[in-house]
Design a protein around this motif. Structure first.
Motif, PDB file in Angstrom:
ATOM      1  N   ARG A   1     -39.903   5.199   8.997  1.00 51.20           N
ATOM      2  CA  ARG A   1     -39.680   6.396   9.807  1.00 51.20           C
ATOM      3  C   ARG A   1     -40.859   6.673  10.727  1.00 51.20           C
ATOM      4  O   ARG A   1     -40.678   7.026  11.896  1.00 51.20           O
ATOM      5  CB  ARG A   1     -39.427   7.614   8.915  1.00 51.20           C
ATOM      6  CG  ARG A   1     -38.027   7.671   8.339  1.00 51.20           C
ATOM      7  CD  ARG A   1     -37.706   9.029   7.752  1.00 51.20           C
ATOM      8  NE  ARG A   1     -38.678   9.463   6.771  1.00 51.20           N
ATOM      9  CZ  ARG A   1     -38.621   9.234   5.470  1.00 51.20           C
ATOM     10  NH1 ARG A   1     -37.610   8.547   4.983  1.00 51.20           N
ATOM     11  NH2 ARG A   1     -39.552   9.672   4.656  1.00 51.20           N
ATOM     12  N   GLN A   2     -42.078   6.509  10.214  1.00 56.96           N
ATOM     13  CA  GLN A   2     -43.266   6.726  11.037  1.00 56.96           C
ATOM     14  C   GLN A   2     -43.324   5.718  12.180  1.00 56.96           C
ATOM     15  O   GLN A   2     -43.693   6.063  13.308  1.00 56.96           O
ATOM     16  CB  GLN A   2     -44.533   6.630  10.189  1.00 56.96           C
ATOM     17  CG  GLN A   2     -44.723   7.783   9.252  1.00 56.96           C
ATOM     18  CD  GLN A   2     -45.867   7.576   8.273  1.00 56.96           C
ATOM     19  OE1 GLN A   2     -46.386   6.470   8.137  1.00 56.96           O
ATOM     20  NE2 GLN A   2     -46.249   8.634   7.583  1.00 56.96           N
ATOM     21  N   GLY A   3     -42.954   4.483  11.909  1.00 58.37           N
ATOM     22  CA  GLY A   3     -42.939   3.459  12.948  1.00 58.37           C
ATOM     23  C   GLY A   3     -41.944   3.782  14.049  1.00 58.37           C
ATOM     24  O   GLY A   3     -42.254   3.647  15.244  1.00 58.37           O
TER      25      GLY A   3
ATOM     26  N   LYS B   1     -40.652   5.866  19.449  1.00 57.89           N
ATOM     27  CA  LYS B   1     -39.975   6.876  20.262  1.00 57.89           C
ATOM     28  C   LYS B   1     -40.962   7.572  21.196  1.00 57.89           C
ATOM     29  O   LYS B   1     -40.665   7.797  22.374  1.00 57.89           O
ATOM     30  CB  LYS B   1     -39.294   7.900  19.337  1.00 57.89           C
ATOM     31  CG  LYS B   1     -38.477   8.925  20.055  1.00 57.89           C
ATOM     32  CD  LYS B   1     -37.804   9.859  19.062  1.00 57.89           C
ATOM     33  CE  LYS B   1     -37.043  10.965  19.766  1.00 57.89           C
ATOM     34  NZ  LYS B   1     -36.417  11.865  18.811  1.00 57.89           N
ATOM     35  N   ARG B   2     -42.154   7.905  20.684  1.00 57.66           N
ATOM     36  CA  ARG B   2     -43.180   8.541  21.525  1.00 57.66           C
ATOM     37  C   ARG B   2     -43.629   7.603  22.633  1.00 57.66           C
ATOM     38  O   ARG B   2     -43.802   8.021  23.779  1.00 57.66           O
ATOM     39  CB  ARG B   2     -44.380   8.970  20.674  1.00 57.66           C
ATOM     40  CG  ARG B   2     -44.115  10.193  19.821  1.00 57.66           C
ATOM     41  CD  ARG B   2     -45.397  10.760  19.252  1.00 57.66           C
ATOM     42  NE  ARG B   2     -46.153   9.805  18.451  1.00 57.66           N
ATOM     43  CZ  ARG B   2     -45.991   9.587  17.161  1.00 57.66           C
ATOM     44  NH1 ARG B   2     -45.101  10.272  16.488  1.00 57.66           N
ATOM     45  NH2 ARG B   2     -46.728   8.694  16.528  1.00 57.66           N
ATOM     46  N   ILE B   3     -43.814   6.326  22.309  1.00 59.67           N
ATOM     47  CA  ILE B   3     -44.238   5.343  23.315  1.00 59.67           C
ATOM     48  C   ILE B   3     -43.162   5.183  24.380  1.00 59.67           C
ATOM     49  O   ILE B   3     -43.456   5.152  25.586  1.00 59.67           O
ATOM     50  CB  ILE B   3     -44.573   3.999  22.647  1.00 59.67           C
ATOM     51  CG1 ILE B   3     -45.834   4.137  21.793  1.00 59.67           C
ATOM     52  CG2 ILE B   3     -44.747   2.894  23.687  1.00 59.67           C
ATOM     53  CD1 ILE B   3     -46.113   2.942  20.906  1.00 59.67           C
ATOM     54  N   ALA B   4     -41.901   5.090  23.963  1.00 56.02           N
ATOM     55  CA  ALA B   4     -40.802   4.938  24.917  1.00 56.02           C
ATOM     56  C   ALA B   4     -40.693   6.161  25.819  1.00 56.02           C
ATOM     57  O   ALA B   4     -40.499   6.029  27.027  1.00 56.02           O
ATOM     58  CB  ALA B   4     -39.492   4.708  24.171  1.00 56.02           C
ATOM     59  N   ALA B   5     -40.828   7.346  25.258  1.00 60.92           N
ATOM     60  CA  ALA B   5     -40.743   8.563  26.056  1.00 60.92           C
ATOM     61  C   ALA B   5     -41.903   8.639  27.043  1.00 60.92           C
ATOM     62  O   ALA B   5     -41.724   8.994  28.216  1.00 60.92           O
ATOM     63  CB  ALA B   5     -40.739   9.785  25.155  1.00 60.92           C
ATOM     64  N   ALA B   6     -43.102   8.281  26.583  1.00 61.16           N
ATOM     65  CA  ALA B   6     -44.265   8.313  27.470  1.00 61.16           C
ATOM     66  C   ALA B   6     -44.111   7.296  28.591  1.00 61.16           C
ATOM     67  O   ALA B   6     -44.461   7.569  29.744  1.00 61.16           O
ATOM     68  CB  ALA B   6     -45.544   8.033  26.676  1.00 61.16           C
TER      69      ALA B   6
END
Length: 63
Positions: free
Chosen positions: A44-46, A51-56
């Protein structure tokens, strides 16, 4: 957060291990269940990190 992985060769690890002397089945169940919980948490953490990297990347922000 830094991840580390073992470099053990999978063929060297026995999958047919017998129970350790003096350990009951309930303890074995608890240990295995705790391992499943820890692995699920890591996954889940991965995915949250991805998700944060993709959004950024998509919105042009910083991570």
């Amino acid at each position: 957060m830094e991840c580390s992985f073992s470099n053990n060769i999978s063929e060297a690890v026995s999958t047919c291990q017998g129970p350790a002397p003096g350990i009951d089945q309930e303890a074995v169940h608890r240990i295995r269940n705790q391992g499943r919980i820890e692995r699920a948490k890591t996954v889940r953490q991965g995915f949250a990190r991805l998700k944060r990297i993709a959004a950024a990347t998509h919105f042009g922000g910083s991570i």
